[in-house]
Structures are given as C-alpha cells and as structure tokens.
Design an enzyme around this catalytic site. Structure first.
Site, PDB file in Angstrom:
ATOM      1  N   TYR A  71       0.811  -1.218   0.000  1.00  0.00           N
ATOM      2  CA  TYR A  71       0.000   0.000   0.000  1.00  0.00           C
ATOM      3  C   TYR A  71       0.847   1.271   0.000  1.00  0.00           C
ATOM      4  CZ  TYR A  71      -3.806  -3.114   1.456  1.00  0.00           C
ATOM      5  OH  TYR A  71      -4.725  -4.115   1.523  1.00  0.00           O
ATOM      6  N   HIS A  76      -4.391   6.078  -1.942  1.00  0.00           N
ATOM      7  CA  HIS A  76      -5.124   6.041  -0.674  1.00  0.00           C
ATOM      8  C   HIS A  76      -4.206   6.359   0.508  1.00  0.00           C
ATOM      9  CE1 HIS A  76      -9.002   5.394   0.958  1.00  0.00           C
ATOM     10  NE2 HIS A  76      -8.833   4.179   1.445  1.00  0.00           N
ATOM     11  N   TYR A 125      -5.043  -0.100   9.999  1.00  0.00           N
ATOM     12  CA  TYR A 125      -5.597  -0.106   8.653  1.00  0.00           C
ATOM     13  C   TYR A 125      -6.676   0.972   8.561  1.00  0.00           C
ATOM     14  CZ  TYR A 125      -2.985  -4.275   7.394  1.00  0.00           C
ATOM     15  OH  TYR A 125      -1.972  -5.145   7.134  1.00  0.00           O
ATOM     16  N   ASN A 155      -9.760   1.370   7.622  1.00  0.00           N
ATOM     17  CA  ASN A 155     -11.149   1.255   8.058  1.00  0.00           C
ATOM     18  C   ASN A 155     -11.347   1.309   9.568  1.00  0.00           C
ATOM     19  OD1 ASN A 155     -11.481   0.943   5.348  1.00  0.00           O
ATOM     20  ND2 ASN A 155     -12.414  -1.085   5.441  1.00  0.00           N
ATOM     21  N   ASP A 196      -6.990  11.335   1.515  1.00  0.00           N
ATOM     22  CA  ASP A 196      -7.152  11.476   0.073  1.00  0.00           C
ATOM     23  C   ASP A 196      -8.594  11.860  -0.246  1.00  0.00           C
ATOM     24  OD1 ASP A 196      -7.628   8.695   1.063  1.00  0.00           O
ATOM     25  OD2 ASP A 196      -8.376   8.389  -0.963  1.00  0.00           O
ATOM     26  N   ASN A 255     -13.956   5.478   4.101  1.00  0.00           N
ATOM     27  CA  ASN A 255     -14.075   4.558   5.235  1.00  0.00           C
ATOM     28  C   ASN A 255     -13.251   4.974   6.452  1.00  0.00           C
ATOM     29  OD1 ASN A 255     -15.913   2.823   3.990  1.00  0.00           O
ATOM     30  ND2 ASN A 255     -14.286   1.640   3.013  1.00  0.00           N
TER      31      ASN A 255
END
Length: 205
Positions: free
Chosen positions: A33, A38, A82, A84, A109, A130
């Site tokens: 990632y 993101h 993470y 979420n 973002d 999220n």
C-alpha cells in the site's frame, strides 16, 4: 499545600494542552500500500519526517514521531489499524496525549478534488471515505479538522477501488514533491497560525 497541589494536578488532567497538536495521516500499513493514492496521508507525514530529520517509532496503534516548533509540539501519527479502523488509533492518541479535538488535523485522500489540490475543513461528512467514517463513529462527531488532498477521479466506471488502491503514475510522482512541500507548510501553519488562517492561506492551492 497538599490539597493545592492535588487540585493543580487534577486541573492539568482535565484541561488539554493547547500547544500540543495531533497530526494524523490516514493510510494502510504494508509495502503493497506504500505508494498508493489512498496512502497520501502516510506519504505527507513521511515527507515531513524526512525534511525535518524525524524518525517514526512503532507504538500502540500506530507509528509516531514528535516535532517541536516555536513552543508547539506536533505529534505525527500513522495509524497501524488499517484505514477502516483509523478512529480507534486517533481516539487513543488524543486521550493519551491529552490533546483537544480542535488541535486534531486528519490528512486524507479525496477523489472529488483535482490532483494535488488542497482543501481544509473544520467539519463535514465522511464523503464515503471509510477512514473518516470510522473516525466519526469513534469520536462521535463530524466536527474535527481535516486536510483533504486531491487525487482526482480519473478512473473508468466500476474501477474506483482499483484507482484508489493503485500507485501514482510517473507524471503524478513528478508533480508530487512540490505538493508534499506545500502540505508540510499546511501542517506547520495549522499549529502556528490556527485553522482559520490556514484555510484562508492554503485552500484551493
């Protein structure tokens, strides 16, 4: 004398340190990632740390480092929960460091903004994001400062997830450095000049 000291200690516990700021960059941990759109929150804080020779350390619910400037303390946080579940980390560090909600700045973002554009707001909906959705749930408010960094919406129908979790193009990478430098200035201004002045100075740039 003892009662006075106890009262003073109790007062400090109840009242947040107004010269301490929590700057949160949203993103996902892990190499896959690292360079995705993101993860711009992580990328901005990493750029800040590099420019000021700061080192992130792994701590509970996130990696943190501290920067001091003109009597202010900036705690930079990259949640390890993470995207979420970002709210869990933010709530923990606000409480741990006794930081007022008004001294929180969340970097995220935003698909609805052109690439590289900056939009600062003091409140708002999660906009389908999220990370912000979990923040709103954990903090029980939509009134917190957010720094939205535009990643544009240059994707075909049904490809939103792939786009957001995709890596920057070479052209975007070449333009990011200047935008990252500006983002660092936004963070410093937030602590030194306040949210209102920072919005006036940087919104739309």
């Amino acid at each position: 004398m003892l009662n006075w000291l106890l009262a003073l200690f109790d007062s400090k516990e109840k009242h947040p340190d107004m010269k301490k700021f929590l700057i949160v960059g949203l993103g996902n941990i892990g190499d896959k990632y690292k360079n995705t759109r993101h993860n711009i929150g992580f990328k901005i804080l990493d750029h800040f740390a590099k420019s000021e020779d700061l080192i992130f350390e792994d701590n509970k619910l996130g990696a943190t480092t501290m920067y001091r400037l003109k009597g202010r303390s900036f705690i930079l946080l990259k949640p390890s929960t993470y995207m979420n579940l970002s709210g869990k980390s933010v709530k923990y560090w606000l409480q741990k460091e006794n930081i007022s909600l008004e001294n929180l700045l969340v970097i995220t973002d935003d698909l609805n903004l052109p690439f590289g554009s900056i939009r600062l707001k003091t409140k708002g909906s999660d906009g389908g994001h999220n990370g912000l959705k979990d923040l709103q749930d954990k903090l029980q408010t939509t009134k917190y400062n957010r720094f939205r960094f535009g990643i544009s919406d240059d994707f075909s129908k049904g490809r939103q997830v792939d786009y957001v979790l995709g890596e920057w193009t070479n052209e975007e990478e070449s333009k990011l450095i200047e935008r990252l430098d500006t983002s660092v200035e936004v963070i410093k201004s937030f602590g030194l000049a306040g949210m209102s002045n920072t919005m006036n100075e940087f919104n739309g740039k």
